[in-house]
Design a protein around this motif. Sequence first.
Motif, mmCIF file in Angstrom:
data_model
loop_
_atom_site.group_PDB
_atom_site.id
_atom_site.type_symbol
_atom_site.label_atom_id
_atom_site.label_comp_id
_atom_site.label_asym_id
_atom_site.label_seq_id
_atom_site.Cartn_x
_atom_site.Cartn_y
_atom_site.Cartn_z
ATOM 1 N N ILE A 1 -42.329 -35.586 -35.916
ATOM 2 C CA ILE A 1 -42.577 -36.810 -35.163
ATOM 3 C C ILE A 1 -41.563 -37.833 -35.652
ATOM 4 N N TRP A 2 -40.822 -38.438 -34.742
ATOM 5 C CA TRP A 2 -39.635 -39.205 -35.116
ATOM 6 C C TRP A 2 -39.801 -40.712 -35.062
ATOM 7 N N TRP A 3 -40.929 -41.233 -35.384
ATOM 8 C CA TRP A 3 -41.042 -42.685 -35.459
ATOM 9 C C TRP A 3 -41.778 -43.056 -36.735
ATOM 10 N N ASN A 4 -41.646 -44.281 -37.115
ATOM 11 C CA ASN A 4 -42.287 -44.777 -38.333
ATOM 12 C C ASN A 4 -43.160 -45.960 -37.995
ATOM 13 N N GLY A 5 -44.218 -46.102 -38.732
ATOM 14 C CA GLY A 5 -45.112 -47.236 -38.582
ATOM 15 C C GLY A 5 -45.437 -47.790 -39.945
ATOM 16 N N GLU A 6 -46.464 -48.632 -39.978
ATOM 17 C CA GLU A 6 -46.861 -49.207 -41.263
ATOM 18 C C GLU A 6 -48.350 -49.492 -41.280
ATOM 19 N N VAL A 7 -48.870 -49.697 -42.479
ATOM 20 C CA VAL A 7 -50.259 -50.082 -42.668
ATOM 21 C C VAL A 7 -50.365 -51.580 -42.376
ATOM 22 N N ALA A 8 -51.181 -51.936 -41.377
ATOM 23 C CA ALA A 8 -51.360 -53.343 -41.003
ATOM 24 C C ALA A 8 -52.531 -53.975 -41.755
ATOM 25 N N ALA A 9 -53.552 -53.179 -42.084
ATOM 26 C CA ALA A 9 -54.720 -53.691 -42.808
ATOM 27 C C ALA A 9 -55.480 -52.513 -43.404
ATOM 28 N N LEU A 10 -56.275 -52.796 -44.441
ATOM 29 C CA LEU A 10 -57.110 -51.794 -45.108
ATOM 30 C C LEU A 10 -58.534 -52.328 -45.224
ATOM 31 N N TYR A 11 -59.507 -51.456 -44.997
ATOM 32 C CA TYR A 11 -60.917 -51.855 -45.064
ATOM 33 C C TYR A 11 -61.744 -50.806 -45.798
ATOM 34 N N ILE A 12 -62.741 -51.290 -46.530
ATOM 35 C CA ILE A 12 -63.745 -50.422 -47.132
ATOM 36 C C ILE A 12 -65.102 -51.087 -46.933
ATOM 37 N N ALA A 13 -66.156 -50.278 -47.011
ATOM 38 C CA ALA A 13 -67.531 -50.786 -47.026
ATOM 39 C C ALA A 13 -68.274 -49.991 -48.086
ATOM 40 N N LEU B 1 -58.468 -43.887 -39.474
ATOM 41 C CA LEU B 1 -57.377 -44.782 -39.102
ATOM 42 C C LEU B 1 -57.559 -45.223 -37.662
ATOM 43 N N ILE B 2 -57.031 -46.391 -37.322
ATOM 44 C CA ILE B 2 -57.010 -46.870 -35.951
ATOM 45 C C ILE B 2 -55.744 -47.681 -35.732
ATOM 46 N N GLU B 3 -55.215 -47.614 -34.528
ATOM 47 C CA GLU B 3 -53.998 -48.353 -34.185
ATOM 48 C C GLU B 3 -54.338 -49.808 -33.870
ATOM 49 N N SER B 4 -53.611 -50.742 -34.458
ATOM 50 C CA SER B 4 -53.806 -52.165 -34.138
ATOM 51 C C SER B 4 -53.551 -52.410 -32.660
ATOM 52 N N GLU B 5 -52.628 -51.645 -32.083
ATOM 53 C CA GLU B 5 -52.307 -51.796 -30.665
ATOM 54 C C GLU B 5 -53.504 -51.442 -29.777
ATOM 55 N N ALA B 6 -54.324 -50.470 -30.196
ATOM 56 C CA ALA B 6 -55.522 -50.109 -29.428
ATOM 57 C C ALA B 6 -56.532 -51.247 -29.459
ATOM 58 N N ILE C 1 -62.875 -59.166 -24.382
ATOM 59 C CA ILE C 1 -63.916 -59.261 -25.399
ATOM 60 C C ILE C 1 -63.265 -59.463 -26.762
ATOM 61 N N MET C 2 -64.008 -60.058 -27.647
ATOM 62 C CA MET C 2 -63.514 -60.258 -29.005
ATOM 63 C C MET C 2 -64.013 -59.112 -29.874
ATOM 64 N N VAL C 3 -63.106 -58.262 -30.284
ATOM 65 C CA VAL C 3 -63.408 -57.170 -31.194
ATOM 66 C C VAL C 3 -62.277 -57.144 -32.216
ATOM 67 N N THR C 4 -62.625 -56.871 -33.454
ATOM 68 C CA THR C 4 -61.613 -56.821 -34.507
ATOM 69 C C THR C 4 -61.475 -55.393 -35.021
ATOM 70 N N ALA C 5 -60.440 -55.154 -35.759
ATOM 71 C CA ALA C 5 -60.262 -53.844 -36.381
ATOM 72 C C ALA C 5 -61.432 -53.549 -37.318
ATOM 73 N N ILE D 1 -58.087 -47.605 -42.265
ATOM 74 C CA ILE D 1 -56.669 -47.957 -42.251
ATOM 75 C C ILE D 1 -56.279 -48.371 -40.840
ATOM 76 N N VAL D 2 -55.789 -49.594 -40.711
ATOM 77 C CA VAL D 2 -55.287 -50.078 -39.434
ATOM 78 C C VAL D 2 -53.777 -49.913 -39.461
ATOM 79 N N THR D 3 -53.249 -49.226 -38.434
ATOM 80 C CA THR D 3 -51.825 -48.937 -38.384
ATOM 81 C C THR D 3 -51.139 -49.799 -37.333
ATOM 82 N N LYS D 4 -49.825 -49.862 -37.459
ATOM 83 C CA LYS D 4 -49.009 -50.573 -36.472
ATOM 84 C C LYS D 4 -47.748 -49.748 -36.237
ATOM 85 N N GLY D 5 -47.435 -49.502 -34.964
ATOM 86 C CA GLY D 5 -46.187 -48.833 -34.621
ATOM 87 C C GLY D 5 -46.194 -47.326 -34.812
ATOM 88 N N PHE D 6 -47.381 -46.721 -34.786
ATOM 89 C CA PHE D 6 -47.467 -45.283 -35.011
ATOM 90 C C PHE D 6 -48.561 -44.695 -34.130
#
Length: 158
Positions: free
Chosen positions: A5-17, A62-67, A77-81, A88-93
């Motif tokens: 897979i020829w693209w790169n992304g990054e970690v946009a945010a991290l969450y734990i409960a 993991l979930i895409e920030s773009e989604a 609607i207002m929904v957050t990651a 793990i919230v990703t960006k660009g992947f």
Amino acid sequence: MTEKIWWNGEVAALYIAPAADEPMQEVDNALLVADQGIVGDRYFAQAGTHSGPDGQSYEVTLIESEAVESVQTENKIMVTAADMRRNIVTKGFALSHLVDKEFRIGDTVLRGIALCEPCPHLMEKTSHKVAVGFIHRGGLGAKIISGGLINVGDPIHS
């Protein structure tokens, strides 16, 4: 031959409960442990909604920030990651391409196990409209092959 897979992304945010039904806490970094999960997270402690013998077969989600942004715009609607209860919230992947594939976040190695469709628990925590909005884009469940510390901003690549 393994598909590359020829693209790169990054970690946009991290969450734990710390436990099931506890609010997600945003953190700057997280320690991933192979075959266990994220230190401090409910699934690491076997205290998550889907823990146990009939539960999930993955250790991190993991979930895409773009989604998340797309569902906000399309459904007005207002929904957050954090509402999605993914670690793990990703960006660009594109996560959908990672089922049955290994990928790296920083120095860790993960393997995509399955796409995460919205579950009844998510609907209880948010709304039917949110759950429907995330059909086929609810994220990815993964197994930790090689653990380590990951940080917001770390690269994601295959």
